[in-house]
Write a protein that holds these residues in place. Structure first.
Motif, PDB file in Angstrom:
ATOM      1  N   HIS A 197      17.939  11.489  -4.612  1.00 38.34           N
ATOM      2  CA  HIS A 197      17.919  11.226  -3.171  1.00 38.34           C
ATOM      3  C   HIS A 197      18.774  12.280  -2.474  1.00 38.34           C
ATOM      4  O   HIS A 197      19.853  12.618  -2.951  1.00 38.34           O
ATOM      5  N   VAL A 198      18.267  12.809  -1.372  1.00 40.59           N
ATOM      6  CA  VAL A 198      19.051  13.748  -0.574  1.00 40.59           C
ATOM      7  C   VAL A 198      19.247  13.144   0.818  1.00 40.59           C
ATOM      8  O   VAL A 198      18.283  12.707   1.448  1.00 40.59           O
ATOM      9  N   ASP A 199      20.490  13.111   1.256  1.00 41.22           N
ATOM     10  CA  ASP A 199      20.859  12.523   2.549  1.00 41.22           C
ATOM     11  C   ASP A 199      21.371  13.648   3.454  1.00 41.22           C
ATOM     12  O   ASP A 199      22.440  14.194   3.221  1.00 41.22           O
ATOM     13  N   LEU A 200      20.568  14.000   4.462  1.00 39.85           N
ATOM     14  CA  LEU A 200      20.886  15.168   5.299  1.00 39.85           C
ATOM     15  C   LEU A 200      21.267  14.760   6.720  1.00 39.85           C
ATOM     16  O   LEU A 200      20.611  13.911   7.329  1.00 39.85           O
ATOM     17  N   SER A 201      22.312  15.375   7.237  1.00 37.85           N
ATOM     18  CA  SER A 201      22.725  15.169   8.628  1.00 37.85           C
ATOM     19  C   SER A 201      22.191  16.317   9.474  1.00 37.85           C
ATOM     20  O   SER A 201      22.533  17.485   9.254  1.00 37.85           O
ATOM     21  N   MET A 202      21.355  15.984  10.430  1.00 42.69           N
ATOM     22  CA  MET A 202      20.757  17.026  11.269  1.00 42.69           C
ATOM     23  C   MET A 202      21.803  17.721  12.138  1.00 42.69           C
ATOM     24  O   MET A 202      21.636  18.884  12.502  1.00 42.69           O
ATOM     25  N   THR A 203      22.869  17.004  12.460  1.00 43.90           N
ATOM     26  CA  THR A 203      23.940  17.617  13.245  1.00 43.90           C
ATOM     27  C   THR A 203      24.705  18.636  12.403  1.00 43.90           C
ATOM     28  O   THR A 203      24.973  19.753  12.846  1.00 43.90           O
ATOM     29  N   ASP A 256      11.197   8.503 -11.098  1.00 46.94           N
ATOM     30  CA  ASP A 256      11.557   9.910 -10.891  1.00 46.94           C
ATOM     31  C   ASP A 256      11.215  10.401  -9.478  1.00 46.94           C
ATOM     32  O   ASP A 256      11.082  11.604  -9.243  1.00 46.94           O
ATOM     33  N   ILE A 257      11.101   9.463  -8.543  1.00 49.67           N
ATOM     34  CA  ILE A 257      10.742   9.882  -7.176  1.00 49.67           C
ATOM     35  C   ILE A 257      11.886  10.684  -6.549  1.00 49.67           C
ATOM     36  O   ILE A 257      13.063  10.453  -6.844  1.00 49.67           O
ATOM     37  N   ILE A 258      11.511  11.642  -5.709  1.00 52.91           N
ATOM     38  CA  ILE A 258      12.491  12.391  -4.907  1.00 52.91           C
ATOM     39  C   ILE A 258      12.372  11.863  -3.481  1.00 52.91           C
ATOM     40  O   ILE A 258      11.256  11.742  -2.966  1.00 52.91           O
ATOM     41  N   VAL A 259      13.493  11.534  -2.855  1.00 48.75           N
ATOM     42  CA  VAL A 259      13.459  11.090  -1.457  1.00 48.75           C
ATOM     43  C   VAL A 259      14.377  11.995  -0.635  1.00 48.75           C
ATOM     44  O   VAL A 259      15.559  12.142  -0.943  1.00 48.75           O
ATOM     45  N   ILE A 260      13.804  12.613   0.378  1.00 46.91           N
ATOM     46  CA  ILE A 260      14.593  13.456   1.284  1.00 46.91           C
ATOM     47  C   ILE A 260      14.719  12.709   2.603  1.00 46.91           C
ATOM     48  O   ILE A 260      13.723  12.490   3.293  1.00 46.91           O
ATOM     49  N   SER A 261      15.945  12.283   2.924  1.00 47.52           N
ATOM     50  CA  SER A 261      16.188  11.554   4.172  1.00 47.52           C
ATOM     51  C   SER A 261      16.931  12.444   5.151  1.00 47.52           C
ATOM     52  O   SER A 261      18.006  12.944   4.839  1.00 47.52           O
ATOM     53  N   GLY A 262      16.360  12.629   6.312  1.00 44.04           N
ATOM     54  CA  GLY A 262      17.057  13.357   7.375  1.00 44.04           C
ATOM     55  C   GLY A 262      17.411  12.385   8.477  1.00 44.04           C
ATOM     56  O   GLY A 262      16.568  11.585   8.883  1.00 44.04           O
ATOM     57  N   SER A 263      18.642  12.415   8.943  1.00 42.36           N
ATOM     58  CA  SER A 263      19.001  11.563  10.076  1.00 42.36           C
ATOM     59  C   SER A 263      19.969  12.330  10.964  1.00 42.36           C
ATOM     60  O   SER A 263      20.531  13.344  10.555  1.00 42.36           O
ATOM     61  N   GLY A 264      20.176  11.828  12.157  1.00 47.86           N
ATOM     62  CA  GLY A 264      20.959  12.560  13.141  1.00 47.86           C
ATOM     63  C   GLY A 264      22.350  12.928  12.656  1.00 47.86           C
ATOM     64  O   GLY A 264      22.795  14.060  12.810  1.00 47.86           O
ATOM     65  N   ILE A 317       0.847  -1.208   0.000  1.00 49.49           N
ATOM     66  CA  ILE A 317       0.000   0.000   0.000  1.00 49.49           C
ATOM     67  C   ILE A 317       0.879   1.253   0.000  1.00 49.49           C
ATOM     68  O   ILE A 317       0.625   2.208  -0.737  1.00 49.49           O
ATOM     69  N   ALA A 318       1.930   1.219   0.810  1.00 55.35           N
ATOM     70  CA  ALA A 318       2.847   2.370   0.843  1.00 55.35           C
ATOM     71  C   ALA A 318       3.433   2.595  -0.552  1.00 55.35           C
ATOM     72  O   ALA A 318       3.529   3.732  -1.028  1.00 55.35           O
ATOM     73  N   LYS A 319       3.826   1.509  -1.205  1.00 58.11           N
ATOM     74  CA  LYS A 319       4.405   1.644  -2.552  1.00 58.11           C
ATOM     75  C   LYS A 319       3.392   2.209  -3.542  1.00 58.11           C
ATOM     76  O   LYS A 319       3.730   3.024  -4.401  1.00 58.11           O
ATOM     77  N   LYS A 320       2.147   1.753  -3.411  1.00 60.15           N
ATOM     78  CA  LYS A 320       1.102   2.285  -4.312  1.00 60.15           C
ATOM     79  C   LYS A 320       0.938   3.796  -4.097  1.00 60.15           C
ATOM     80  O   LYS A 320       0.745   4.551  -5.043  1.00 60.15           O
ATOM     81  N   LEU A 321       0.985   4.195  -2.841  1.00 58.89           N
ATOM     82  CA  LEU A 321       0.872   5.633  -2.557  1.00 58.89           C
ATOM     83  C   LEU A 321       2.048   6.386  -3.178  1.00 58.89           C
ATOM     84  O   LEU A 321       1.877   7.452  -3.774  1.00 58.89           O
ATOM     85  N   ILE A 322       3.237   5.819  -3.015  1.00 61.36           N
ATOM     86  CA  ILE A 322       4.431   6.482  -3.535  1.00 61.36           C
ATOM     87  C   ILE A 322       4.359   6.593  -5.054  1.00 61.36           C
ATOM     88  O   ILE A 322       4.787   7.588  -5.638  1.00 61.36           O
ATOM     89  N   LYS A 323       3.763   5.583  -5.689  1.00 61.37           N
ATOM     90  CA  LYS A 323       3.606   5.622  -7.147  1.00 61.37           C
ATOM     91  C   LYS A 323       2.782   6.847  -7.581  1.00 61.37           C
ATOM     92  O   LYS A 323       3.011   7.408  -8.647  1.00 61.37           O
ATOM     93  N   THR A 324       1.851   7.251  -6.711  1.00 60.65           N
ATOM     94  CA  THR A 324       1.033   8.431  -7.055  1.00 60.65           C
ATOM     95  C   THR A 324       1.706   9.719  -6.567  1.00 60.65           C
ATOM     96  O   THR A 324       1.193  10.806  -6.814  1.00 60.65           O
ATOM     97  N   GLY A 325       2.828   9.592  -5.832  1.00 61.44           N
ATOM     98  CA  GLY A 325       3.427  10.763  -5.197  1.00 61.44           C
ATOM     99  C   GLY A 325       4.582  11.342  -5.978  1.00 61.44           C
ATOM    100  O   GLY A 325       5.022  10.790  -6.994  1.00 61.44           O
ATOM    101  N   ASP A 326       5.067  12.466  -5.522  1.00 62.31           N
ATOM    102  CA  ASP A 326       6.191  13.157  -6.160  1.00 62.31           C
ATOM    103  C   ASP A 326       7.434  13.131  -5.289  1.00 62.31           C
ATOM    104  O   ASP A 326       8.546  13.126  -5.786  1.00 62.31           O
ATOM    105  N   ILE A 327       7.225  13.161  -3.976  1.00 60.43           N
ATOM    106  CA  ILE A 327       8.375  13.305  -3.082  1.00 60.43           C
ATOM    107  C   ILE A 327       8.102  12.591  -1.765  1.00 60.43           C
ATOM    108  O   ILE A 327       6.969  12.620  -1.255  1.00 60.43           O
ATOM    109  N   VAL A 328       9.130  11.930  -1.262  1.00 57.13           N
ATOM    110  CA  VAL A 328       9.032  11.207   0.009  1.00 57.13           C
ATOM    111  C   VAL A 328       9.914  11.919   1.034  1.00 57.13           C
ATOM    112  O   VAL A 328      11.057  12.270   0.749  1.00 57.13           O
ATOM    113  N   ILE A 329       9.346  12.143   2.223  1.00 57.86           N
ATOM    114  CA  ILE A 329      10.101  12.748   3.329  1.00 57.86           C
ATOM    115  C   ILE A 329      10.233  11.684   4.413  1.00 57.86           C
ATOM    116  O   ILE A 329       9.242  11.073   4.803  1.00 57.86           O
TER     117      ILE A 329
END
Lengths: 393, 413
Positions: A190-196, A114-122, A79-91
């Protein structure tokens, strides 16, 4: 759900796996610009803040829809994948969890190239400490920022919430950049962000004093190397303070005039900026004697009338009742779970596409049925079946 | 050269110190072509601020200026002069974005208010970054970073923890350095990129009005929100009932104890002392009820923290960091700037980049906190010397070299 005013991100769908603050704040900024945010929450456990501190939850989880999916259930992942298929960007800010669930960037690219994924981690998604845990207070501490917050010559200090919001805002900056690139080229990324690391960017000049001169910075209180008066001074009332900064000799003259030119303002030791900085402790005592019998807003008005920078050290009550903020519609009111909540708005005005707060935060699984029907075109039977097998709630 | 997100976007920057220049630099790092306008002779105020190599002040050697202005072309232009404003109009006609920080009123006087500029270039986005925004009863108020930190509500809750216990009657303080100024610049990038995104569809520019005070308040939403429950956070309220910022053998660590796992992890870390294994010190009694933390007796918190500190004082921040994380505790060093620069994690991610500036030489700078898989930010040129690109930029506008001599003599550039 009311509709956004802003048309900037109209038609953009955000699939949001994030928790607590940084990711949700990123999504809030995107939603305030007109994106449709679908937040995916657990079927098993409600949000810690939504249960324990609803007004905190509602400070950041505004403007979004919520579906509850069990991501440990294979049907839930579908179900999550189906939603992502309709989406533009994942946070997301789940620190590698999505990869383990088969929802990492590579998996999602297979679902939607063409999905955009923004990953934030510590600490970022790579490097020897990538799996280390923490909260905003830890990221701020690890960034160097805590080491310079405190009274001069004294202990470093914790900073509470802002670290998460700084990171969330930076995630939004990355999201807008990736969306712009996608709009022009059709390409995701894909964007990989360090919160620190986000926090360290904001003390760049202080870090440079080490890389240039080998000097390790220490807490400086309210002090400034080049300005005095430059402090918070006690005013009339309980825990009321005014911050005053006098940035030049011309401003010093105006300041002296505004407080009635008392004799001490003529002392040689306060005659120019460097002397005032050198003798600031004595100067601060003199200034406090003038502020102590006055209301902080009164001091602000007296000094601002002559062009001297002065603002009270405002508390939450004063922020929510601030006349400047009200005039600029930076204070909003929403009804959350039957209770009126004051919330802060979006900190910029756009003349043609103004961002706004248009909807209170969701309750747990509030929009599951609606999203299954309108976004995924499921029938009532399908929804019931998935609920029975606990893939959704 | 890898492709970048904002390649081809032309930005004019007429801004001083941190927020505006930082906003423009972030766009430049992402590929935008930025022309920075400085006042002839004096230049950007940040040139007067350190750090300077060996502490010798020099307008071309400010670390602050260098950090905020790489990837830009630098020109001088006097907008107080009518001829200067004519040159500015030419620059604006070819621009996509103007980033400016003039006070309301002064912008109209200099001809760089949105109403005037949108007539010259309807596709232009004007991003204004001012202390209070361009409207409202405080719009003409003076401000410095200190008064922004306090006027935003960020200062009222600082300092806290042990510092507050030691000095309950002392004044609130600002957050560290100029962080609010940087964060306002980041807010302005979000807003400016939103305007650029919308322009791709609509073809229209617009005015973006960023208030620094709002941008800083925006980051304290959590602290403010509890007002809705009748609680005003102050310097005495703590984030964590126990733990938080604690002293250790060679400095400080930050321990965030919220979950049962982290409390049990801490007990394990400190060698499972007898006191910690009694019912009185169970997770339920010590940590639970995080949201209602004020109800946890202050004296009790201090007592528990003293127990933990006994162990901490025997161990270094490096040990506590790595061993604590191995025990499942959200714990970090309270890193000073040296720790940050030497951090294995930061360096593994390539956070620091050496930039060679003609006057400063080679120095390591902090760069970007995120990795873009397709549109990586890049540092292509060091910060400009004052007026370094006058000839290059103005001859492109059609000025001959002798015109530039004349403009220079008249104090326009």
């Amino acid at each position: 759900m009311s509709s956004p005013t802003s048309q900037v991100l109209k038609g953009i769908r955000v699939i949001d796996f994030s928790l607590v603050v940084a990711g949700p704040f990123c999504s809030l900024l995107l939603a305030s610009l007109g994106a449709e945010v679908i937040h995916i929450h657990s079927t098993k456990k409600d949000d810690m803040n939504r249960v324990g501190s609803p007004s905190r939850y509602n400070a950041v989880s505004l403007n979004r829809l919520e579906i509850a999916i069990d991501l440990k259930n294979p049907d839930g992942v579908e179900i999550a994948k189906k939603l992502i298929k309709t989406g533009d960007i994942v946070i997301e800010n789940r620190a590698g969890l999505l990869e383990k669930l088969g929802l990492g960037y590579e998996d999602l690219k297979a679902v939607k190239p063409d999905i955009i994924v923004i990953s934030g981690s510590g600490f970022g998604g790579t490097g020897p400490e990538k799996d280390y845990a923490g909260f905003a207070t830890n990221f701020v501490a690890a960034s160097g920022l805590s080491s310079i917050i405190g009274y001069e010559g004294d202990l470093p200090n914790e900073e509470r919430g802002p670290g998460d919001f700084r990171a969330g805002q930076y995630m939004a900056l990355a999201a807008m950049t990736a969306l712009f690139h996608h709009k022009r080229t059709g390409e995701g990324q894909h964007v990989d962000l360090s919160m620190t690391e986000v926090q360290s960017c904001g003390i760049g000049d202080i870090i440079l004093d080490y890389t240039m001169n080998g000097r390790v910075a220490a807490p400086q209180g309210n002090n400034d190397d080049y300005m005095a008066p430059h402090n918070c001074y006690r005013c009339k009332g309980e825990d009321k303070w005014i911050s005053i900064a006098v940035g030049s000799d011309a401003e010093w003259k105006k300041f002296c005039q505004a407080i009635g030119n008392p004799a001490w303002t003529k002392y040689e030791k306060f005659a120019d900026m460097l002397s005032r900085v050198k003798n600031r402790e004595e100067l601060d005592k003199k200034v406090s004697k003038w502020t102590i019998d006055r209301e902080h807003y009164e001091v602000m008005e007296i000094l601002q009338a002559v062009g001297v920078a002065a603002m009270p050290s405002l508390n939450a009550a004063e922020i929510f009742n601030d006349k400047q903020y009200k005039e600029r519609k930076f204070i909003g009111e929403v009804v959350y779970n039957g209770e009126k909540n004051l919330v802060l708005g979006i900190p910029f005005i756009m003349s043609k596409t103004p961002p706004d707060i248009y909807h209170a935060s969701p309750l747990w699984a509030q929009d599951t049925d609606k999203i299954c029907k309108s976004v995924l075109s499921m029938s009532d039977e399908e929804i019931k079946k998935l609920k029975d097998e606990k893939a959704i709630k | 050269m890898a492709k970048q997100a904002f390649t081809g976007i032309k930005v004019i920057e007429y801004a001083n110190f941190i927020s505006g220049p930082y906003c423009a630099r972030l766009l430049a790092d992402l590929g935008a072509e930025v022309i920075k306008i400085e006042a002839p002779v004096s230049g950007d105020e940040s040139r007067k601020r350190g750090p300077f190599p060996k502490d010798v002040p020099h307008p071309e050697k400010s670390g602050l200026f260098s950090y905020l202005n790489w990837n830009k072309s630098g020109v001088t232009l006097n907008l107080n002069d009518a001829s200067g404003r004519e040159v500015f109009k030419q620059l604006i006609q070819e621009a996509d974005v103007l980033i400016e920080d003039t006070p309301p009123g002064k912008d109209v006087e200099l001809g760089l208010d949105y109403a005037t500029l949108s007539k010259l270039n309807p596709r232009l986005i004007v991003t204004s970054i001012t202390p209070f925004g361009k409207t409202g009863p405080y719009k003409d108020y003076q401000a410095y970073p200190l008064t922004m930190s306090h006027g935003s509500g960020a200062g009222y809750v600082l300092p806290c923890g042990d510092t507050y216990l030691a000095y309950p009657d002392r004044e609130p303080i600002k957050s560290g350095g100029y962080i609010g100024e940087y964060n306002s610049g980041e807010t302005a990038v979000v807003a400016t990129t939103a305007a650029l995104f919308w322009r791709e569809t609509s073809g229209e520019g617009q005015h973006v009005d960023v208030s620094k005070r709002e941008a800083i308040s925006s980051l304290s939403r959590y602290e403010f929100s509890r007002y809705n429950q009748g609680f005003i956070e102050n310097r005495g309220s703590r984030t964590f009932p126990v733990g938080g910022l604690m002293c250790c053998k060679d400095g400080f660590v930050e321990i965030s104890l919220m979950s049962k796992e982290s409390w049990l992890g801490l007990i394990k870390l400190i060698g499972s002392p007898a006191w910690a294994l009694t019912e009185d010190y169970s997770f339920e009694k010590v940590i639970k009820g995080f949201a209602k933390q004020e109800e946890v007796n202050l004296k009790r918190k201090q007592e528990i923290n003293e127990f933990i500190t006994c162990w901490m004082l025997e161990h270094t921040k490096e040990e506590i960091y790595h061993q604590g994380q191995a025990c499942g505790i959200p714990v970090t060093k309270v890193a000073n700037t040296q720790d940050v620069v030497e951090s294995k994690q930061y360096n593994a991610r390539g956070y620091f980049v050496t930039v060679d500036h003609p006057e400063i030489g080679k120095v390591k700078y902090p760069t970007w906190p995120c990795k873009f898989s397709k549109t990586a930010p890049a540092i292509k040129s060091p910060a400009p010397l004052l007026g370094q690109h006058n000839e290059q930029v103005y001859t492109k506008l059609g000025y001959a070299k002798e015109d530039l001599v004349r403009l220079h003599a008249a104090g326009v550039i």
